[in-house]
Design a protein around this motif. Structure first.
Motif, PDB file in Angstrom:
ATOM      1  N   ILE A  99       0.841  -1.200   0.000  1.00  0.00           N
ATOM      2  CA  ILE A  99       0.000   0.000   0.000  1.00  0.00           C
ATOM      3  C   ILE A  99       0.877   1.251   0.000  1.00  0.00           C
ATOM      4  CG2 ILE A  99      -1.627   1.363   1.389  1.00  0.00           C
ATOM      5  CD1 ILE A  99      -2.888  -1.357   2.222  1.00  0.00           C
ATOM      6  N   GLY A 100       1.922   1.258   0.821  1.00  0.00           N
ATOM      7  CA  GLY A 100       2.839   2.393   0.857  1.00  0.00           C
ATOM      8  C   GLY A 100       3.520   2.616  -0.484  1.00  0.00           C
ATOM      9  N   LEU A 101       3.930   1.530  -1.120  1.00  0.00           N
ATOM     10  CA  LEU A 101       4.575   1.639  -2.433  1.00  0.00           C
ATOM     11  C   LEU A 101       3.614   2.155  -3.499  1.00  0.00           C
ATOM     12  CD1 LEU A 101       6.731  -1.622  -2.478  1.00  0.00           C
ATOM     13  CD2 LEU A 101       7.566   0.728  -2.398  1.00  0.00           C
ATOM     14  N   GLU A 102       2.365   1.711  -3.452  1.00  0.00           N
ATOM     15  CA  GLU A 102       1.378   2.159  -4.438  1.00  0.00           C
ATOM     16  C   GLU A 102       1.070   3.653  -4.294  1.00  0.00           C
ATOM     17  OE1 GLU A 102      -0.291   0.799  -7.177  1.00  0.00           O
ATOM     18  OE2 GLU A 102       1.368  -0.583  -6.911  1.00  0.00           O
ATOM     19  N   SER A 120       3.083   5.868  -3.023  1.00  0.00           N
ATOM     20  CA  SER A 120       4.299   6.550  -3.477  1.00  0.00           C
ATOM     21  C   SER A 120       4.378   6.560  -5.001  1.00  0.00           C
ATOM     22  CB  SER A 120       5.522   5.862  -2.892  1.00  0.00           C
ATOM     23  OG  SER A 120       6.698   6.445  -3.376  1.00  0.00           O
ATOM     24  N   ARG A 121       3.992   5.449  -5.618  1.00  0.00           N
ATOM     25  CA  ARG A 121       4.014   5.347  -7.077  1.00  0.00           C
ATOM     26  C   ARG A 121       3.034   6.331  -7.713  1.00  0.00           C
ATOM     27  NH1 ARG A 121       1.350   3.478 -11.073  1.00  0.00           N
ATOM     28  NH2 ARG A 121      -0.292   2.544  -9.834  1.00  0.00           N
ATOM     29  N   SER A 122       1.922   6.589  -7.046  1.00  0.00           N
ATOM     30  CA  SER A 122       0.939   7.523  -7.607  1.00  0.00           C
ATOM     31  C   SER A 122       1.518   8.941  -7.697  1.00  0.00           C
ATOM     32  CB  SER A 122      -0.353   7.521  -6.793  1.00  0.00           C
ATOM     33  OG  SER A 122      -0.173   8.128  -5.540  1.00  0.00           O
ATOM     34  N   TYR A 123       2.389   9.307  -6.747  1.00  0.00           N
ATOM     35  CA  TYR A 123       3.052  10.615  -6.836  1.00  0.00           C
ATOM     36  C   TYR A 123       3.942  10.671  -8.081  1.00  0.00           C
ATOM     37  CZ  TYR A 123       1.752  11.944  -2.043  1.00  0.00           C
ATOM     38  OH  TYR A 123       1.070  12.283  -0.908  1.00  0.00           O
ATOM     39  N   LYS A 159       6.037  17.652  -3.709  1.00  0.00           N
ATOM     40  CA  LYS A 159       5.244  16.728  -2.894  1.00  0.00           C
ATOM     41  C   LYS A 159       5.814  15.324  -2.961  1.00  0.00           C
ATOM     42  CE  LYS A 159       0.659  18.685  -2.566  1.00  0.00           C
ATOM     43  NZ  LYS A 159      -0.744  18.515  -2.866  1.00  0.00           N
ATOM     44  N   GLN A 160       6.204  14.908  -4.160  1.00  0.00           N
ATOM     45  CA  GLN A 160       6.753  13.564  -4.321  1.00  0.00           C
ATOM     46  C   GLN A 160       8.037  13.410  -3.533  1.00  0.00           C
ATOM     47  OE1 GLN A 160       9.540  12.325  -6.385  1.00  0.00           O
ATOM     48  NE2 GLN A 160       8.961  10.188  -6.138  1.00  0.00           N
ATOM     49  N   GLN A 161       8.884  14.422  -3.566  1.00  0.00           N
ATOM     50  CA  GLN A 161      10.131  14.367  -2.807  1.00  0.00           C
ATOM     51  C   GLN A 161       9.865  14.389  -1.310  1.00  0.00           C
ATOM     52  OE1 GLN A 161      12.284  17.680  -4.437  1.00  0.00           O
ATOM     53  NE2 GLN A 161      13.105  16.488  -6.137  1.00  0.00           N
ATOM     54  N   THR A 162       8.886  15.147  -0.888  1.00  0.00           N
ATOM     55  CA  THR A 162       8.577  15.259   0.532  1.00  0.00           C
ATOM     56  C   THR A 162       7.874  14.018   1.060  1.00  0.00           C
ATOM     57  OG1 THR A 162       8.317  17.648   0.275  1.00  0.00           O
ATOM     58  CG2 THR A 162       7.376  16.658   2.254  1.00  0.00           C
ATOM     59  N   TYR A 163       6.863  13.570   0.341  1.00  0.00           N
ATOM     60  CA  TYR A 163       6.007  12.507   0.857  1.00  0.00           C
ATOM     61  C   TYR A 163       6.306  11.116   0.319  1.00  0.00           C
ATOM     62  CZ  TYR A 163       3.269  16.474   2.453  1.00  0.00           C
ATOM     63  OH  TYR A 163       2.873  17.638   3.047  1.00  0.00           O
ATOM     64  N   LYS A 192       9.059   9.078   0.051  1.00  0.00           N
ATOM     65  CA  LYS A 192       9.784   8.174   0.955  1.00  0.00           C
ATOM     66  C   LYS A 192       9.021   7.968   2.251  1.00  0.00           C
ATOM     67  CE  LYS A 192      14.403   9.239  -0.746  1.00  0.00           C
ATOM     68  NZ  LYS A 192      15.694   9.847  -0.436  1.00  0.00           N
ATOM     69  N   MET A 193       8.381   9.047   2.727  1.00  0.00           N
ATOM     70  CA  MET A 193       7.640   8.951   3.971  1.00  0.00           C
ATOM     71  C   MET A 193       6.514   7.926   3.862  1.00  0.00           C
ATOM     72  SD  MET A 193       5.507  11.830   6.047  1.00  0.00           S
ATOM     73  CE  MET A 193       4.223  11.880   4.827  1.00  0.00           C
ATOM     74  N   VAL A 194       5.794   7.926   2.748  1.00  0.00           N
ATOM     75  CA  VAL A 194       4.672   7.017   2.569  1.00  0.00           C
ATOM     76  C   VAL A 194       5.160   5.572   2.498  1.00  0.00           C
ATOM     77  CG1 VAL A 194       2.843   6.365   0.955  1.00  0.00           C
ATOM     78  CG2 VAL A 194       3.195   8.746   1.514  1.00  0.00           C
ATOM     79  N   LYS A 195       6.276   5.351   1.812  1.00  0.00           N
ATOM     80  CA  LYS A 195       6.838   3.990   1.763  1.00  0.00           C
ATOM     81  C   LYS A 195       7.185   3.511   3.168  1.00  0.00           C
ATOM     82  CE  LYS A 195       9.122   4.525  -2.704  1.00  0.00           C
ATOM     83  NZ  LYS A 195      10.429   4.630  -3.358  1.00  0.00           N
TER      84      LYS A 195
END
Length: 170
Positions: free
Chosen positions: A16-19, A21-24, A146-150, A152-155
């Motif tokens: 779920i975390g990877l998905e 992150s992938r959406s970003y 946002k992708q850079q900020t969130y 890695k955090m989401v993963k």
């Protein structure tokens, strides 16, 4: 048995975390494709003096889903039905939008672009495309931040959530 359950929980939460992150990342990729497609449209209109339906058909062959579907659908609507370019663009966007990773801010920008599509002379149309590209560039920068900020955090949050659930259950 507990070990297998724990591994399944950890795998599911990590996935779920990877998905997420992938959406970003997918949003950024689609924004870049849209910008390239609009630049191609500008070139076809300005330098090739290609009709809008034909330019859209050519662009649809240069890109992958969902941009391909958008321009193919737009071209088909212009050819098959007696509607304005604005109506065809709006209908095409609404059809493909659920299949994209883009947000409502991008939809608004593209709908505004559609308002002027096919209504002006070549120079004005070029200015409208450039304005749309500027807006999309700004949105892409925000999405990249946002992708850079969130990202890695989401993963990490996915993995840590799984570990937390495992600890609670054990």
């Amino acid at each position: 048995m507990k070990l297998i359950g724990a591994l399944l929980i950890l795998a599911a939460s990590s996935w779920i975390g990877l998905e997420v992150s992938r959406s970003y990342s997918e949003r950024i990729r689609q924004l870049r494709m849209m910008k390239s497609a609009l630049q191609s449209l500008e070139a076809e209109i300005m330098y090739g003096h290609t009709p809008l339906h034909e330019a859209s058909r050519k662009i649809s062959k240069q890109f992958v889903v969902p941009i391909q579907i958008l321009f193919d659908c737009f071209s088909n609507k212009l050819i098959e039905r007696e509607i304005t370019a604005k109506q065809a663009w709006e209908e095409s966007l609404k059809e493909i939008w659920p299949k994209t990773a883009m947000k409502n801010s991008e939809l608004e920008i593209l709908l505004q672009f559609g308002e002027t599509l096919g209504r002006h002379d070549l120079v004005q149309q070029q200015k409208q495309i450039q304005l749309t590209l500027t807006y999309l560039e700004r949105v892409e920068r925000e999405a990249t931040e946002k992708q850079q900020t969130y990202g890695k955090m989401v993963k990490s949050l996915g993995v840590l959530s799984g570990l937390f659930i495992i600890i609670i259950l054990i």
